[in-house]
Enzyme design. Structure first.
Site, mmCIF file in Angstrom:
data_model
loop_
_atom_site.group_PDB
_atom_site.id
_atom_site.type_symbol
_atom_site.label_atom_id
_atom_site.label_comp_id
_atom_site.label_asym_id
_atom_site.label_seq_id
_atom_site.Cartn_x
_atom_site.Cartn_y
_atom_site.Cartn_z
ATOM 1 N N SER A 1 8.750 6.559 -14.860
ATOM 2 C CA SER A 1 7.837 6.831 -13.739
ATOM 3 C C SER A 1 6.446 7.227 -14.227
ATOM 4 O O SER A 1 5.567 7.523 -13.429
ATOM 5 C CB SER A 1 8.412 7.939 -12.850
ATOM 6 N N ASN B 1 14.484 18.892 -12.520
ATOM 7 C CA ASN B 1 14.687 18.827 -11.067
ATOM 8 C C ASN B 1 13.831 19.847 -10.319
ATOM 9 O O ASN B 1 13.205 19.523 -9.304
ATOM 10 C CB ASN B 1 16.174 19.036 -10.733
ATOM 11 N N THR C 1 -9.204 1.597 31.641
ATOM 12 C CA THR C 1 -7.750 1.596 31.527
ATOM 13 C C THR C 1 -7.380 0.115 31.467
ATOM 14 O O THR C 1 -8.077 -0.715 32.081
ATOM 15 C CB THR C 1 -7.049 2.260 32.738
ATOM 16 N N HIS C 2 -6.366 -0.212 30.705
ATOM 17 C CA HIS C 2 -5.994 -1.626 30.486
ATOM 18 C C HIS C 2 -7.170 -2.426 29.915
ATOM 19 O O HIS C 2 -7.219 -3.643 30.101
ATOM 20 C CB HIS C 2 -5.501 -2.289 31.777
ATOM 21 N N SER D 1 -21.813 -12.367 6.355
ATOM 22 C CA SER D 1 -20.948 -13.509 6.117
ATOM 23 C C SER D 1 -21.595 -14.384 5.063
ATOM 24 O O SER D 1 -22.823 -14.515 5.012
ATOM 25 C CB SER D 1 -20.770 -14.304 7.408
ATOM 26 N N LYS E 1 -24.226 -12.859 11.082
ATOM 27 C CA LYS E 1 -23.093 -11.940 11.246
ATOM 28 C C LYS E 1 -23.351 -10.537 10.715
ATOM 29 O O LYS E 1 -24.004 -10.339 9.705
ATOM 30 C CB LYS E 1 -21.884 -12.506 10.498
ATOM 31 N N ASN F 1 -20.442 -7.929 10.245
ATOM 32 C CA ASN F 1 -19.017 -7.724 10.460
ATOM 33 C C ASN F 1 -18.620 -6.264 10.240
ATOM 34 O O ASN F 1 -19.089 -5.622 9.316
ATOM 35 C CB ASN F 1 -18.206 -8.622 9.522
ATOM 36 N N GLU G 1 -12.336 -2.463 10.498
ATOM 37 C CA GLU G 1 -11.101 -3.260 10.479
ATOM 38 C C GLU G 1 -10.111 -2.718 9.452
ATOM 39 O O GLU G 1 -8.895 -2.688 9.683
ATOM 40 C CB GLU G 1 -11.429 -4.726 10.187
ATOM 41 N N TYR H 1 19.935 16.611 -6.473
ATOM 42 C CA TYR H 1 18.990 15.610 -6.939
ATOM 43 C C TYR H 1 19.679 14.291 -7.268
ATOM 44 O O TYR H 1 20.752 14.271 -7.871
ATOM 45 C CB TYR H 1 18.247 16.124 -8.193
ATOM 46 N N GLN I 1 12.911 9.810 -7.116
ATOM 47 C CA GLN I 1 11.710 9.457 -7.874
ATOM 48 C C GLN I 1 10.837 8.446 -7.100
ATOM 49 O O GLN I 1 9.659 8.294 -7.379
ATOM 50 C CB GLN I 1 12.114 8.865 -9.228
ATOM 51 N N LYS J 1 7.137 9.303 -4.914
ATOM 52 C CA LYS J 1 5.750 9.580 -5.297
ATOM 53 C C LYS J 1 4.767 8.472 -4.957
ATOM 54 O O LYS J 1 3.688 8.732 -4.405
ATOM 55 C CB LYS J 1 5.680 9.887 -6.796
HETATM 56 N N1 ARG Z 1 10.799 11.597 -12.951
HETATM 57 C C1 ARG Z 1 11.775 12.313 -12.186
HETATM 58 C C2 ARG Z 1 11.416 12.234 -10.699
HETATM 59 O O1 ARG Z 1 10.316 11.952 -10.407
HETATM 60 C C3 ARG Z 1 11.838 13.742 -12.605
HETATM 61 C C4 ARG Z 1 13.143 14.402 -12.346
HETATM 62 C C5 ARG Z 1 14.211 13.806 -13.170
HETATM 63 N N2 ARG Z 1 15.406 14.561 -13.138
HETATM 64 C C6 ARG Z 1 16.560 14.059 -13.597
HETATM 65 N N3 ARG Z 1 17.600 14.789 -13.522
HETATM 66 N N4 ARG Z 1 16.651 12.842 -14.022
HETATM 67 O O2 ARG Z 1 12.218 12.467 -9.815
#
Ligand code: ARG
Length: 461
Positions: free
Chosen positions: A24, A111, A156-157, A278, A284, A286, A291, A318, A323, A326
């Protein structure tokens, strides 16, 4: 040894594809600041509790600061073999300070480490979002102030309904943004608990001081249940929900901006700074920024649904599934902060075409309700009957191709003899908005009072 962290139990290393699916670091390196803060708080506490020596604690903290400098300066070699930010930092610490680095992970697990890092990150994202919302609200209030009496058609509408003021319309978005703001603050109070010290899932036998680490990291208190501490991603889901609602508000404004900026409406002109041209059509202007703001809920709603789906049905505590939290959150943070900044800039810079708004308010029989109300008030008709009489007046005006206030008195009188010349006093758009004095209504004085209310409230916050 096959892995520098857990190689003792393993005879061989991971498959290339294992490393690729598992790592990760490519995205969680974004958490390096929080990771270092968390580790420093932990090491300092371990030293204070005499779980490790004061010398080792100091060595660890110094080494972590060196690493912070290396990463900030772009001089850190991130490694996929070291999987994530936590192990990249710890392995580098060992290179820098030697065996003392191995004591940092006492009474801790990745964890609780990732839980605290991620919470800190979402906490500062919520803080930044609140600040950006305040800037957005300030821009809206300034526009509302300048246009408290600028008459435009309310819809409205998307059909002309009744005249309103542009200031009142801006204040509608102030209401939405202020609810977003209060959702941020509300989520921050729930998020403000520190999971560090839950260790892998069960807590630890070492005499750690979780209140000390919570305080050092700026949390109100430690979390109360170690299992929940490492399993919980509610704070991320709440952030994504808030972000999705906020992005929805912005997309509605963006859509209105797109409509208002068309030559057909011509209600506003976006600044050059927020328009694009454009490559083929020279005329134009834009509204690309609007958007894109309109489009951002695509990603942000996606992130919310994605994380809800990842978390759904996960057994305690966990699992590596988590993971996947993120990238979604990071993308939502970036998308929303861009969208809010662009919306704020567009509102601040836009030029309002007061005449075009006014003209449009006069078209479409926007004061028909005022005529019906007059018949109720001055001639004593039940509202339903007044509605029918007014409908005939509108049909007659339409047939003659004129506005209601341009209908000759004879025509009105022929439709209903109870109509007197006094009726013309309510058929203009200014009279219409000025009459809407009920609390929360569009009368310019109401709008000014609401602006004052918001300025005072936001000053307090
Ligand atoms: N990279 C892991 C995550 O984002 C960290 C925690 C990993 N913990 C484990 N027991 N493998 O969740």
């Amino acid at each position: 040894i096959s892995n520098e962290m857990w190689g003792g139990r393993f005879a061989s290393g991971p498959a290339a594809i294992m490393e690729e699916i598992n790592a990760s670091i490519d995205f969680d390196k974004r958490l390096y600041g929080e990771d270092i803060d968390g580790s420093k708080a932990h090491a300092t506490m371990l030293g204070a509790q005499k779980i490790i020596s004061a010398e080792d604690a100091a060595l660890i903290c110094d080494g972590l600061e060196t690493i912070r400098g290396e990463i900030a300066g772009g001089k850190f070699a991130f490694s996929r073999q070291r999987e994530d930010i936590h192990m990249n930092v710890e392995a580098r610490l060992a290179e820098l300070i030697g065996p003392a680095a191995g004591r940092l992970h006492t009474a801790r697990s990745r964890n609780d480490q990732v839980a605290v890092d991620f919470r800190l990150h979402v906490k500062s994202a919520l803080g930044a979002l609140a600040e950006a919302l305040e800037a957005f609200i300030a821009a809206l209030l300034d526009k509302a102030d300048a246009h408290a009496g600028t008459v435009m058609p309310g819809f409205t509408h998307l059909q002309v309904a009744q005249p309103v003021t542009f200031g009142h319309h801006c204040l509608a978005y102030v209401e939405m943004a202020s609810r977003d703001l209060s959702r941020c603050r509300d989520a921050l109070t729930r998020l403000d608990e520190c999971p560090l010290g839950a260790a892998a899932l069960a807590g630890t036998g070492f005499p750690i001081d979780r209140h000390a680490t919570a305080a050092a990291l700026g949390f109100r208190e430690p979390t109360r249940n170690s299992l929940d501490s490492v399993s919980d991603r509610d704070f991320a889901l709440e952030f994504l929900s808030i972000a999705a609602i906020c992005a929805t508000h912005l997309s509605r404004l963006a859509e209105e901006i797109v409509i208002w900026a068309t030559p057909q409406f011509g209600f506003i002109r976006l600044s050059d700074a927020f328009s694009t041209g454009s490559s083929i059509m020279p005329q134009k202007r834009n509204p690309d920024a609007a958007e894109l703001v309109r489009a951002k809920p695509g990603r942000i709603n996606g992130a919310l649904i994605s994380l809800l789906t990842v978390m759904k049905g996960l057994p305690l505590t966990y699992s590596k599934d988590m993971q996947e939290d993120k990238e979604q959150v990071f993308d939502a943070i970036d998308s929303l902060s861009l969208a809010l900044a662009a919306a704020t800039g567009m509102v601040r810079d836009m030029t309002v075409n007061v005449e075009a708004m006014r003209r449009a308010a006069g078209h479409g029989y926007a004061t028909a309700t005022d005529l019906a109300d007059w018949l109720v008030r001055e001639a004593g008709l039940p509202f339903r009957e007044a509605h029918h009489v007014t409908g005939r007046a509108v049909a007659s005006a339409e047939a003659q191709g004129v506005g209601l206030e341009e209908l000759p008195f004879e025509a009105l009188h022929a439709i209903d003899p109870r109509i007197t010349k006094d009726v013309y006093s309510v058929l203009g758009v200014d009279a219409s908005v000025e009459s809407r004095t009920s609390f929360g209504g569009t009368a310019p004085d109401n709008v000014r009072a609401q602006i004052a209310y918001w300025r005072e409230r936001l000053g307090e916050a």
